[in-house]
Motif scaffolding. Sequence first.
Motif, mmCIF file in Angstrom:
data_model
loop_
_atom_site.group_PDB
_atom_site.id
_atom_site.type_symbol
_atom_site.label_atom_id
_atom_site.label_comp_id
_atom_site.label_asym_id
_atom_site.label_seq_id
_atom_site.Cartn_x
_atom_site.Cartn_y
_atom_site.Cartn_z
ATOM 1 N N ASP A 147 0.828 -1.205 0.000
ATOM 2 C CA ASP A 147 0.000 0.000 0.000
ATOM 3 C C ASP A 147 0.862 1.254 0.000
ATOM 4 O O ASP A 147 0.614 2.207 -0.762
ATOM 5 N N ALA A 148 1.865 1.268 0.865
ATOM 6 C CA ALA A 148 2.762 2.424 0.930
ATOM 7 C C ALA A 148 3.540 2.574 -0.372
ATOM 8 O O ALA A 148 3.766 3.699 -0.848
ATOM 9 N N LEU A 149 3.924 1.461 -0.957
ATOM 10 C CA LEU A 149 4.692 1.484 -2.206
ATOM 11 C C LEU A 149 3.866 2.107 -3.334
ATOM 12 O O LEU A 149 4.353 2.973 -4.075
ATOM 13 N N GLU A 150 2.618 1.676 -3.461
ATOM 14 C CA GLU A 150 1.780 2.206 -4.529
ATOM 15 C C GLU A 150 1.455 3.680 -4.293
ATOM 16 O O GLU A 150 1.428 4.480 -5.245
ATOM 17 N N ALA A 151 1.232 4.046 -3.032
ATOM 18 C CA ALA A 151 0.970 5.453 -2.725
ATOM 19 C C ALA A 151 2.167 6.316 -3.097
ATOM 20 O O ALA A 151 2.009 7.416 -3.658
ATOM 21 N N THR A 152 3.357 5.828 -2.811
ATOM 22 C CA THR A 152 4.577 6.565 -3.151
ATOM 23 C C THR A 152 4.741 6.672 -4.654
ATOM 24 O O THR A 152 5.092 7.733 -5.184
ATOM 25 N N ARG A 153 4.468 5.580 -5.370
ATOM 26 C CA ARG A 153 4.582 5.615 -6.830
ATOM 27 C C ARG A 153 3.655 6.682 -7.415
ATOM 28 O O ARG A 153 4.059 7.460 -8.289
ATOM 29 N N GLU A 154 2.430 6.746 -6.905
ATOM 30 C CA GLU A 154 1.477 7.729 -7.407
ATOM 31 C C GLU A 154 1.917 9.153 -7.069
ATOM 32 O O GLU A 154 1.791 10.069 -7.889
ATOM 33 N N GLU A 155 2.434 9.349 -5.863
ATOM 34 C CA GLU A 155 2.916 10.675 -5.464
ATOM 35 C C GLU A 155 4.081 11.120 -6.347
ATOM 36 O O GLU A 155 4.141 12.285 -6.762
ATOM 37 N N LEU A 156 4.992 10.206 -6.617
ATOM 38 C CA LEU A 156 6.155 10.544 -7.444
ATOM 39 C C LEU A 156 5.727 10.916 -8.858
ATOM 40 O O LEU A 156 6.294 11.834 -9.467
ATOM 41 N N LEU A 157 4.734 10.221 -9.367
ATOM 42 C CA LEU A 157 4.248 10.537 -10.705
ATOM 43 C C LEU A 157 3.532 11.891 -10.735
ATOM 44 O O LEU A 157 3.580 12.608 -11.731
ATOM 45 N N GLU A 158 2.866 12.243 -9.627
ATOM 46 C CA GLU A 158 2.237 13.567 -9.542
ATOM 47 C C GLU A 158 3.306 14.659 -9.533
ATOM 48 O O GLU A 158 3.145 15.715 -10.152
ATOM 49 N N GLU A 159 4.404 14.392 -8.831
ATOM 50 C CA GLU A 159 5.492 15.364 -8.743
ATOM 51 C C GLU A 159 6.276 15.447 -10.052
ATOM 52 O O GLU A 159 6.831 16.501 -10.388
ATOM 53 N N HIS A 160 6.347 14.324 -10.770
ATOM 54 C CA HIS A 160 7.111 14.252 -12.015
ATOM 55 C C HIS A 160 6.217 13.643 -13.095
ATOM 56 O O HIS A 160 6.381 12.467 -13.451
ATOM 57 N N PRO A 161 5.287 14.420 -13.632
ATOM 58 C CA PRO A 161 4.302 13.879 -14.581
ATOM 59 C C PRO A 161 4.919 13.236 -15.817
ATOM 60 O O PRO A 161 4.317 12.351 -16.422
ATOM 61 N N GLU A 162 6.101 13.668 -16.186
ATOM 62 C CA GLU A 162 6.761 13.089 -17.358
ATOM 63 C C GLU A 162 7.652 11.902 -16.983
ATOM 64 O O GLU A 162 8.276 11.297 -17.859
ATOM 65 N N GLY A 163 7.699 11.578 -15.706
ATOM 66 C CA GLY A 163 8.599 10.520 -15.244
ATOM 67 C C GLY A 163 8.033 9.125 -15.456
ATOM 68 O O GLY A 163 6.859 8.941 -15.783
ATOM 69 N N ASP A 164 8.886 8.153 -15.259
ATOM 70 C CA ASP A 164 8.521 6.742 -15.389
ATOM 71 C C ASP A 164 8.897 6.053 -14.087
ATOM 72 O O ASP A 164 10.081 5.878 -13.783
ATOM 73 N N VAL A 165 7.898 5.695 -13.286
ATOM 74 C CA VAL A 165 8.123 5.042 -11.993
ATOM 75 C C VAL A 165 7.355 3.725 -11.964
ATOM 76 O O VAL A 165 6.144 3.706 -12.211
ATOM 77 N N ARG A 166 8.041 2.659 -11.653
ATOM 78 C CA ARG A 166 7.397 1.359 -11.524
ATOM 79 C C ARG A 166 7.735 0.774 -10.159
ATOM 80 O O ARG A 166 8.765 1.102 -9.569
#
Length: 247
Positions: free
Chosen positions: A34-53
Amino acid sequence: MALVTGGSAGIGRAIAAELLGFGARVLIAARDGDALEATREELLEEHPEGDVRALIADVADDEQRRELLDWVEDQGEGLNILVNNAGGNLAKSSIDYTEDEWREIFEVNLFSAFELSRYAYPLLTQHAASAIVNVGSVSGAVHVRTGAPYGMSKAALQQMTRNLACEWAEDGVRVNSVAPWYIRTRRTSPALADPDYLDDVLLRTPMGRIGEPEEVAAAVAFLCLPAAGYVTGECIAVDGGFLRYGF
């Protein structure tokens, strides 16, 4: 492509964000899905052009370590950066540890980094230049109130860093580490909430403050960049001067 273990919070999350800012594709792994997915979503919000898996993995378990590197290999790009950040501790008097307790500390802090580095080696050597950064601790250099097994595991991590740096230099793999002192994270919050303990920490820190995860992340990112292309086997202390402080 960069793999960051323990990437769901604290220093690991800050490292993932920093590497994203430099344009890296980032893979994060941690135990808490749960924490991992929340972090992935937050990182993508901060870096919309980024690629986080993200992949749920307990790096203290060898089967899951192998599955993690299989997942990385399946991305089809090899690996440019490995950040061995996952860690844990249980602070006790040395005579109070059970064997299972102190062995678990070594498994998480040391053995996981060694095995992940070895498993990642074929992927790292697919590139002309790649980097491993191990997140250690000032407790690997001096006594602090973490308990002996933690300090022992972090001291061994520094020696592992030096050995792998020398062994793998000819293969284009640089291996370095960072050694934080107290950094403001969820894990350190309980100890730092004690005013007397906080005063003790600050009295021994020349800069007179607690570090931030982003300050560790900046040091890690530097060690991954071409700017550090002639740096290997080194440890950067991110400690506000703690290791240099005398009387």
